[in-house]
Write a protein that holds these residues in place. Structure first.
Motif, PDB file in Angstrom:
ATOM      1  N   SER A 108      27.140  33.534  48.783  1.00 47.60           N
ATOM      2  CA  SER A 108      27.870  32.505  49.504  1.00 47.60           C
ATOM      3  C   SER A 108      27.146  31.183  49.497  1.00 47.60           C
TER       4      SER A 108
ATOM      5  N   LYS B 105      34.112  37.292  49.682  1.00 44.04           N
ATOM      6  CA  LYS B 105      34.787  36.863  48.455  1.00 44.04           C
ATOM      7  C   LYS B 105      35.933  35.909  48.773  1.00 44.04           C
ATOM      8  N   GLU B 106      36.675  36.253  49.826  1.00 37.48           N
ATOM      9  CA  GLU B 106      37.795  35.392  50.233  1.00 37.48           C
ATOM     10  C   GLU B 106      37.299  34.002  50.612  1.00 37.48           C
TER      11      GLU B 106
ATOM     12  N   ASN C 165      34.525  32.573  49.643  1.00 39.31           N
ATOM     13  CA  ASN C 165      34.068  31.893  48.430  1.00 39.31           C
ATOM     14  C   ASN C 165      35.236  31.355  47.611  1.00 39.31           C
ATOM     15  N   ALA C 166      36.333  32.101  47.607  1.00 46.69           N
ATOM     16  CA  ALA C 166      37.500  31.660  46.849  1.00 46.69           C
ATOM     17  C   ALA C 166      38.110  30.392  47.466  1.00 46.69           C
TER      18      ALA C 166
ATOM     19  N   THR D 142      33.475  33.693  41.675  1.00 47.52           N
ATOM     20  CA  THR D 142      32.826  33.976  42.960  1.00 47.52           C
ATOM     21  C   THR D 142      31.994  35.208  42.691  1.00 47.52           C
ATOM     22  N   ASP D 143      30.714  35.032  42.810  1.00 53.45           N
ATOM     23  CA  ASP D 143      29.831  36.135  42.433  1.00 53.45           C
ATOM     24  C   ASP D 143      29.280  36.865  43.647  1.00 53.45           C
ATOM     25  N   GLY D 144      29.913  36.651  44.807  1.00 52.09           N
ATOM     26  CA  GLY D 144      29.475  37.386  45.981  1.00 52.09           C
ATOM     27  C   GLY D 144      28.348  36.701  46.735  1.00 52.09           C
TER      28      GLY D 144
ATOM     29  N   GLU E 164      34.269  41.861  50.855  1.00 51.75           N
ATOM     30  CA  GLU E 164      35.627  41.426  50.514  1.00 51.75           C
ATOM     31  C   GLU E 164      35.965  40.111  51.211  1.00 51.75           C
TER      32      GLU E 164
END
Ligand code: ADP
Length: 222
Positions: free
Chosen positions: A220, A81-82, A84-85, A216-218, A78
């Protein structure tokens, strides 16, 4: 402009292939180098990361402490993901901006990316994959680049597998041989690239999204 995606796992020889293609006349857009640039102290992505993760991910010299950041994000999908966003939309903008400079020219632009390329994000006419057996990649990373073997294995485990990459490949460069063998494969790769479909002047994938929903595909880029 023709845009080609070039991908390959760490240690596969992707940078070596990129350098060879640059010598043949390709324009290289290196997503990793762009990421590092956007994470320089004071750059917007750096500031956003510090704002989110605090001073503990800033090294003593004021630069981004990548190891500290990796230790926070990799165990937690999680949080990854943040991150990557925060990072991916900016990289996407920078990549599209570089591509637009070549629109309407006869440049062959090679998008050198560690992630699997989804053609919907960039106007990629074909994907070339540098393919190297994992044990050979690890051997090169450890013996040539001086990387720690456990670290090399952990990094490879975080990336897409060899099979996942090959499934997306339109062209495969076998880098299981020596450097001379690799050099001999480049002219055919270059010829294949030059025969791909050029990008249309009005291709919407070169436009910046108003509210960037970059995937964002997880995986990095950090
Ligand atoms: P990547 O960019 O995919 O991580 P590199 O191009 O940096 O991989 O290659 C990893 C290391 O292996 C580098 O030190 C590079 O010089 C070396 N290398 C690449 N291809 C070969 C090859 N065919 N034979 C021997 N060494 C190679």
């Amino acid at each position: 402009m023709i845009v080609v995606g070039l991908t390959g796992g760490i240690g596969s020889g992707k940078s070596t292939v990129s350098e060879g293609l640059a010598r043949l006349g390709a324009v290289i857009i290196d997503a990793d180098a762009m990421t590092r640039e956007l994470q320089q102290p004071g750059a917007p992505v750096f500031n956003a990361i510090v704002e989110r993760f605090g001073q503990e991910i800033v090294a003593a010299d004021g630069s981004l402490d990548r190891l500290a950041l990796a230790a926070i994000v990799f165990p937690n999908p999680e949080i990854l993901k943040e991150l990557n966003a925060l990072v991916h939309p900016e990289i996407g903008r920078a990549i599209r901006s570089r591509m637009r400079e070549h629109l309407g020219t006869d440049s062959v632009v090679v998008l050198d990316v560690p992630l699997l390329i989804e053609n919907s994000r960039y106007p990629v006419a074909g994907v070339a994959v540098v393919d190297t057996p994992v044990d050979i990649a690890i051997d090169r990373l450890v013996n040539i680049r001086g990387m720690d073997e456990t670290d090399a294995r952990a990094r490879i485990a975080r990336q897409a597998t060899r099979e996942e990459r090959l499934a997306k490949a339109d062209y495969v460069i076998d880098n299981s041989g020596d450097r001379d063998a690799l050099a001999l494969l480049l002219p055919a790769l270059w010829e294949w690239m030059q025969g791909l479909e050029p990008v249309a002047a009005d291709d919407q994938r070169l436009a910046d999204p108003v509210d960037p929903p970059d995937a964002t595909d997880g995986k990095s880029l950090a």
